[in-house]
Structures are given as C-alpha cells and as structure tokens.
Design a protein around this motif. Structure first.
Motif, PDB file in Angstrom:
ATOM      1  N   GLU A 155      -9.040  10.498   1.970  1.00 43.48           N
ATOM      2  CA  GLU A 155      -9.845  10.654   3.217  1.00 43.48           C
ATOM      3  C   GLU A 155     -10.906  11.794   3.026  1.00 43.48           C
ATOM      4  O   GLU A 155     -11.976  11.445   3.701  1.00 43.48           O
ATOM      5  N   GLY A 156     -10.819  12.871   2.095  1.00 41.17           N
ATOM      6  CA  GLY A 156     -11.805  13.852   1.840  1.00 41.17           C
ATOM      7  C   GLY A 156     -12.866  13.366   0.964  1.00 41.17           C
ATOM      8  O   GLY A 156     -13.961  14.032   1.078  1.00 41.17           O
ATOM      9  N   ASN A 157     -12.682  12.360   0.135  1.00 46.86           N
ATOM     10  CA  ASN A 157     -13.483  12.388  -0.941  1.00 46.86           C
ATOM     11  C   ASN A 157     -13.967  10.933  -1.294  1.00 46.86           C
ATOM     12  O   ASN A 157     -14.785  10.646  -2.174  1.00 46.86           O
ATOM     13  N   ILE A 158     -13.513   9.726  -0.351  1.00 47.08           N
ATOM     14  CA  ILE A 158     -13.960   8.488  -0.591  1.00 47.08           C
ATOM     15  C   ILE A 158     -14.558   8.109   0.705  1.00 47.08           C
ATOM     16  O   ILE A 158     -13.975   8.027   1.635  1.00 47.08           O
ATOM     17  N   PRO A 159     -15.946   8.300   0.793  1.00 46.94           N
ATOM     18  CA  PRO A 159     -16.671   7.970   2.066  1.00 46.94           C
ATOM     19  C   PRO A 159     -16.471   6.741   2.350  1.00 46.94           C
ATOM     20  O   PRO A 159     -16.435   5.647   1.846  1.00 46.94           O
ATOM     21  N   SER A 160     -16.254   6.424   4.036  1.00 47.75           N
ATOM     22  CA  SER A 160     -16.070   5.224   4.716  1.00 47.75           C
ATOM     23  C   SER A 160     -17.497   4.384   4.355  1.00 47.75           C
ATOM     24  O   SER A 160     -17.442   3.002   4.279  1.00 47.75           O
ATOM     25  N   GLU A 161     -18.513   5.129   4.155  1.00 50.68           N
ATOM     26  CA  GLU A 161     -19.841   4.245   3.955  1.00 50.68           C
ATOM     27  C   GLU A 161     -19.906   3.691   2.806  1.00 50.68           C
ATOM     28  O   GLU A 161     -20.450   2.494   2.574  1.00 50.68           O
ATOM     29  N   LEU A 162     -19.284   4.069   1.729  1.00 48.48           N
ATOM     30  CA  LEU A 162     -19.077   3.372   0.364  1.00 48.48           C
ATOM     31  C   LEU A 162     -18.294   2.167   0.618  1.00 48.48           C
ATOM     32  O   LEU A 162     -18.792   1.158  -0.200  1.00 48.48           O
TER      33      LEU A 162
END
Length: 299
Positions: free
Chosen positions: A168-175
C-alpha cells in the motif's frame, strides 16, 4: 552569551552525547556477542577447563573431538538435510502465500477486503489450539509426512499485514493504472513489476520464515514419528538426552565422564545448529531495516 560561546557549548554537548551513546552501544554489543563467542571457544576447548571456568577469551586445550563426534553421527547429517529441505520448501510456500495474499489485500478494488482482514486478524487472537490442529493434520493424512512440516504454518498473519502495508505504501495505484492501459494483466503486473520493487520486503520475509522453519521444534515433535524425517533440532535434542548420565546405572566416575562428554557435545551442537542462520543473515541484513520500517508504516 556570545554566539561563539553558544556554538562551542552545543558542540561540547554533542560530543558528550556521542561518547556516552557510543559507550552504551559498545557495552550492549559486548553483552550480546560474548555469549556467542564463549560458546564458540568452549566448543574447541578441553571440557575439563570449561567445567572449571578457566575459559574466558581464548580456547584452551584445543580439540576438535566434539565436532568429529557430531559429524560422524549419521542422524545429524540426515537431520541437517531434512532441515534444509523443510526450510527451502517451506519458505517458498510461505513467500508464495504471504506475498500474493498481502498484495491482494492491498488492492482497494478487492471486494470484501475489510471482511478478509477482520477474519485474518481474528486468528491472531483466537486459535484452535494444539489438539484441534493435530486432529486436523491427522484428518488431512499429513501425519509423519514431509508436508506436515510446511503446510500447517504456510502463512503468518503478522507477515501478511506487513506485506499489505508495504504494498500500500510503496506501489502507487497510478502504476497499476498505467500498466492496465498498456494491456498488462494483474498476474503479470504482480510478478514482473510488484515483486522486483519489493526486494527489501522479500528479504525480510525470507529471514523471518527461514529462521522459523530452521528452529522448528514443537511441530516435528507432534507430527513426526519416523526418525529419518526428524529435523536437526529434534535430532540434537535426542542426542543430548541420550548423553545424559543415569544416576541409577552409572558409578560416580562414569557419571562424571558422561557429564564431561555431554558438555563437550553441547557447545558443538549449538554452533552446528546455529551456523546456517548466522551465515544467511549477512546476505539479507542490508534489506532488513528498510523492509521492516517501510512495511510497518502505512503510506
């Protein structure tokens, strides 16, 4: 007070703090490391000198008989092989279940996400207990099999939550959105994008799970009856128990000699059983702090 004098006072205070802090850390380091060092030098020392407390900084009466006796025992070699297999296969299963589960729970579009988290968190506070777990393993026909050592504890809920927070903190949803626009499926995105970006987390999970499998004791004690399937920890326990002197059968001299041999074996066995994890730790240490700190704080 002039600015120069104030800066000098601050500098002296910082130096004092550094000296005190360093001294405390060195003392703590010595307290932690010396018992490990003592076990190592005692395993190479004459057991008579160890028992009389004459070993302090260097080994005395150097001998390797204790290690020769350990490695000449075929049960120990078999236990080593079993523990390595349990650790490798079990850790791979743990990683597959925990990482994929943590990633799924980190996705906000997962239906029933909160319900799943409540269910998993509930198991951290309330468990079935040893007897129901044993009955379940027996019903699944896993008793006295290889899989009894790797399936029942395939996932730790604590590690699952750690993985979820990390993703949740390191994989952006935008990616993910960009990847989906390019036609990337969820599975491909997880294996080719998420996992390469999670090396720190994977290293921490490997260390946590590998140490747990390597030190496993109660699980094989409950589920295994075939001595050829015993892991190293159970083999070492049996060796130490069989080496204990029996007061009803042995004379005073025999008991003293047996006690001396037991002490000689004890230190060597500790070194032998601890060495693989000590060797593993430096390879994942650089990821350890990063993985724990980032994964423990929700972004």
């Amino acid at each position: 007070m002039s600015k120069k004098a104030q800066n000098k006072k601050i500098k002296v205070g910082n130096m004092t703090f550094d000296v005190v802090n360093t001294t405390i850390l060195v003392i703590v380091l010595l307290i932690v490391l010396y018992p490990l060092y003592y076990v190592l030098i005692a395993s190479f020392s004459n057991p008579d000198l160890v028992l009389t407390g004459k070993i302090f900084l260097l080994p005395k009466g150097f001998q390797t008989e204790s290690y020769e006796r350990v490695f000449s025992n075929p049960e120990i070699m078999q236990g080593y092989l079993n523990s390595i297999l349990y650790t490798l296969v079990g850790t791979c299963i743990n990683l597959a279940v925990t990482l994929s589960g943590g990633y799924a729970l980190s996705r906000r579009d997962l239906r029933g996400r909160k319900g799943f988290m409540i269910f998993f968190t509930f198991t951290m506070f309330f468990g079935g207990g040893t007897v129901p777990t044993y009955m379940l393993v027996r019903k699944l026909h896993l008793l006295n099999t290889f899989w009894a050592m790797v399936i029942p504890n395939a996932m730790s809920v604590w590690n699952l939550i750690l993985c979820r927070n990390f993703f949740e903190g390191n994989i952006p949803s935008e990616l993910l959105e960009v990847a989906q626009i390019d036609g990337c499926r969820n599975g491909y995105f997880f294996y080719r994008i998420v996992l390469p970006l999670s090396k720190a987390l994977i290293a921490v999970m490997v260390l946590f799970y590998a140490v747990g499998h390597w030190n496993s004791y109660m699980q094989p004690l409950l589920y295994l009856s075939d001595r050829t399937k015993y892991p190293l920890q159970l083999v070492l326990k049996n060796i130490l128990i069989s080496s204990q002197p029996d007061a009803s059968l042995a004379g005073m001299n025999d008991r003293a000699e047996m006690y001396k041999q037991t002490e000689m074996l004890k230190y060597a066995l500790v070194v032998v059983s601890s060495a693989p994890m000590i060797v593993l730790y430096p390879f994942v240490q650089k990821y350890f702090v990063q993985g724990v700190m980032v994964g423990s704080v929700k972004g």
